[in-house]
Enzyme design. Structure first.
Site, PDB file in Angstrom:
ATOM      1  N   PRO A  18      16.200   7.434  22.890  1.00  0.00           N
ATOM      2  CA  PRO A  18      15.219   8.737  22.724  1.00  0.00           C
ATOM      3  C   PRO A  18      14.005   8.415  23.786  1.00  0.00           C
ATOM      4  O   PRO A  18      13.196   7.875  23.407  1.00  0.00           O
ATOM      5  CB  PRO A  18      15.011   8.675  21.506  1.00  0.00           C
ATOM      6  CG  PRO A  18      15.188   7.389  20.893  1.00  0.00           C
ATOM      7  CD  PRO A  18      16.001   6.701  21.650  1.00  0.00           C
ATOM      8  N   GLN A  72      15.746  12.382  16.263  1.00  0.00           N
ATOM      9  CA  GLN A  72      14.557  11.324  16.011  1.00  0.00           C
ATOM     10  C   GLN A  72      13.253  11.935  15.771  1.00  0.00           C
ATOM     11  O   GLN A  72      12.954  12.756  16.491  1.00  0.00           O
ATOM     12  CB  GLN A  72      14.378  10.184  17.149  1.00  0.00           C
ATOM     13  CG  GLN A  72      13.507   9.142  16.673  1.00  0.00           C
ATOM     14  CD  GLN A  72      13.200   8.266  17.930  1.00  0.00           C
ATOM     15  OE1 GLN A  72      12.465   8.642  18.640  1.00  0.00           O
ATOM     16  NE2 GLN A  72      13.932   7.144  17.763  1.00  0.00           N
ATOM     17  N   CYS A 102       7.533   3.905  19.130  1.00  0.00           N
ATOM     18  CA  CYS A 102       6.730   4.411  20.135  1.00  0.00           C
ATOM     19  C   CYS A 102       5.469   3.536  20.304  1.00  0.00           C
ATOM     20  O   CYS A 102       4.673   3.462  19.322  1.00  0.00           O
ATOM     21  CB  CYS A 102       6.637   5.945  20.059  1.00  0.00           C
ATOM     22  SG  CYS A 102       5.634   6.471  21.462  1.00  0.00           S
ATOM     23  N   LYS A 141      14.866   3.037  14.689  1.00  0.00           N
ATOM     24  CA  LYS A 141      14.497   2.423  16.269  1.00  0.00           C
ATOM     25  C   LYS A 141      12.982   1.790  16.007  1.00  0.00           C
ATOM     26  O   LYS A 141      12.036   2.261  15.729  1.00  0.00           O
ATOM     27  CB  LYS A 141      14.640   2.956  17.403  1.00  0.00           C
ATOM     28  CG  LYS A 141      14.317   2.444  18.778  1.00  0.00           C
ATOM     29  CD  LYS A 141      14.697   3.284  19.697  1.00  0.00           C
ATOM     30  CE  LYS A 141      14.763   2.664  20.912  1.00  0.00           C
ATOM     31  NZ  LYS A 141      13.350   2.342  21.727  1.00  0.00           N
ATOM     32  N   HIS A 171      14.025  -2.831  19.830  1.00  0.00           N
ATOM     33  CA  HIS A 171      13.421  -2.997  21.495  1.00  0.00           C
ATOM     34  C   HIS A 171      12.764  -4.343  21.351  1.00  0.00           C
ATOM     35  O   HIS A 171      12.053  -4.749  20.257  1.00  0.00           O
ATOM     36  CB  HIS A 171      12.559  -1.902  21.651  1.00  0.00           C
ATOM     37  CG  HIS A 171      11.957  -2.181  23.213  1.00  0.00           C
ATOM     38  ND1 HIS A 171      12.469  -1.203  24.029  1.00  0.00           N
ATOM     39  CD2 HIS A 171      11.262  -3.191  23.633  1.00  0.00           C
ATOM     40  CE1 HIS A 171      11.736  -1.354  25.207  1.00  0.00           C
ATOM     41  NE2 HIS A 171      11.272  -2.854  24.922  1.00  0.00           N
ATOM     42  N   GLY A 205      16.413  -2.944  25.652  1.00  0.00           N
ATOM     43  CA  GLY A 205      15.166  -3.445  26.400  1.00  0.00           C
ATOM     44  C   GLY A 205      15.843  -4.226  27.565  1.00  0.00           C
ATOM     45  O   GLY A 205      16.700  -5.223  27.580  1.00  0.00           O
TER      46      GLY A 205
END
Length: 330
Positions: A18, A72, A102, A141, A171, A205
């Site tokens: 996303p 998301q 984020c 996530k 990530h 990643g």
């Protein structure tokens, strides 16, 4: 098969990340055509959904050919996130995904996204409330931690699993790293291989080639990989990874004909979905990689990023075709 709650996806799925202003329906369409197995919407503000903001509501648009797909959401208030999850579920995705990763200041700085990694108790409480609110599988996530001193990803994974999360994408960077340095997949592997973890663990990643995708699959034993930046302007990354995993062969890059055809499809959908001005503007980030590896392409790229309307872009693409036929670009 990999099971995310009651949802079954193929073994070792390739996930489209996303990404804000990237993972919209036009981009998802070309990624799906090229092999993405599970995709997510751009992250959507919980407060925006609750206020019925047009931009946030627009991001709920999903199409049958995209399935399975996850919506998301992000936010810092538990009540707002619970309410937003209910609104997102009405759009009938297969998954409700929570953004705890984020790193940008305007999100993480107020305690949403990766900001919640500074308050694991709140992360657990928020997740539990969302799981109770919706019937769809809930996934998350996240990142390894806020910084090197706050990496508690195994504990985070166990606590999220305990409150009902059905899959976790990690990530391999901290929030402090942003997108710099190298993603640490050893810590993702620690989660995947922990005896108390039973849900699917997806790694994210630095996956930018078929060779690296296969290497990381075998080395870190995750259940699937999520691809983000490497897919921008290059949706063929998904089919290239799959072909290499199945055959050990590097798939030939897309032909010029295919590149132009895909750009036109993406462009047409982008303008149709967002309008001429925004649709044209947001396509600009894709042109460089759509024509990655083409020599002497710079003058055409400059024209493409300066083009102001759809007809102008299409005329430039016609010029690109003619230049390729005359071997001006290769």
């Amino acid at each position: 098969m990999v099971k995310i709650g009651d949802l079954e996806v193929k073994d070792f799925p390739l996930l489209l990340a996303p990404m804000e202003d990237v993972s919209d329906p036009p981009f998802r369409a070309v990624c799906k055509e090229n092999g993405a197995d599970l995709m997510y919407t751009e992250f959507i503000s919980a407060e925006g959904l609750i206020r019925d903001a047009a931009k946030s509501r627009m991001k709920l648009d999903i199409y049958d050919y995209e399935r399975p797909i996850g919506i998301q959401i992000f936010g810092e208030k538990i009540d707002s996130m619970r309410h937003a999850a209910a609104i997102a579920e009405e759009a009938n995705p297969e998954i409700i995904d929570i953004n705890y990763g984020c790193p940008v200041k305007k999100v993480a700085g107020r305690g949403a996204g990766a900001g919640i990694l500074l308050d694991i108790d709140k992360m657990q409480s928020m997740t539990e409330e969302i799981v109770k609110q919706v019937e769809k599988p809930v996934t998350v996530k996240t990142r390894l931690g806020w910084d090197d001193s706050t990496i508690r990803i195994v504990e985070v994974a166990k606590r999220l699993q305990d409150v009902g999360v059905k899959a976790l994408t990690i990530h391999g960077r901290t929030r402090e790293q942003m997108y710099k340095g190298v993603a640490d997949w050893t810590k993702i592997a620690e989660v995947k291989n922990h005896p108390d973890i039973h849900i699917p663990i997806f790694g994210n990643g630095d996956i930018d080639s078929p060779q690296k995708a296969l290497e990381y699959k075998e080395k870190y034993e995750v259940d699937g990989i999520m691809i983000g930046r490497a897919a921008i302007g290059y949706p063929w990354i998904f089919r290239e990874v799959k072909h290499f995993m199945e055959t050990g062969e590097i798939l030939a890059p897309p032909t010029m004909e295919e590149r132009i055809k895909t750009v036109k499809r993406h462009l047409n959908f982008s303008v149709e979905w967002k309008g001429d001005k925004t649709g044209i503007f947001e396509m600009r980030r894709h042109y460089t990689t759509y024509f990655k590896g083409i020599t002497h392409f710079k003058p055409f790229r400059m024209r493409l990023v300066e083009a102001m309307d759809q007809d102008e872009v299409l005329n430039i693409l016609t010029d690109v075709e003619e230049a390729f036929e005359k071997e001006i670009i290769l």
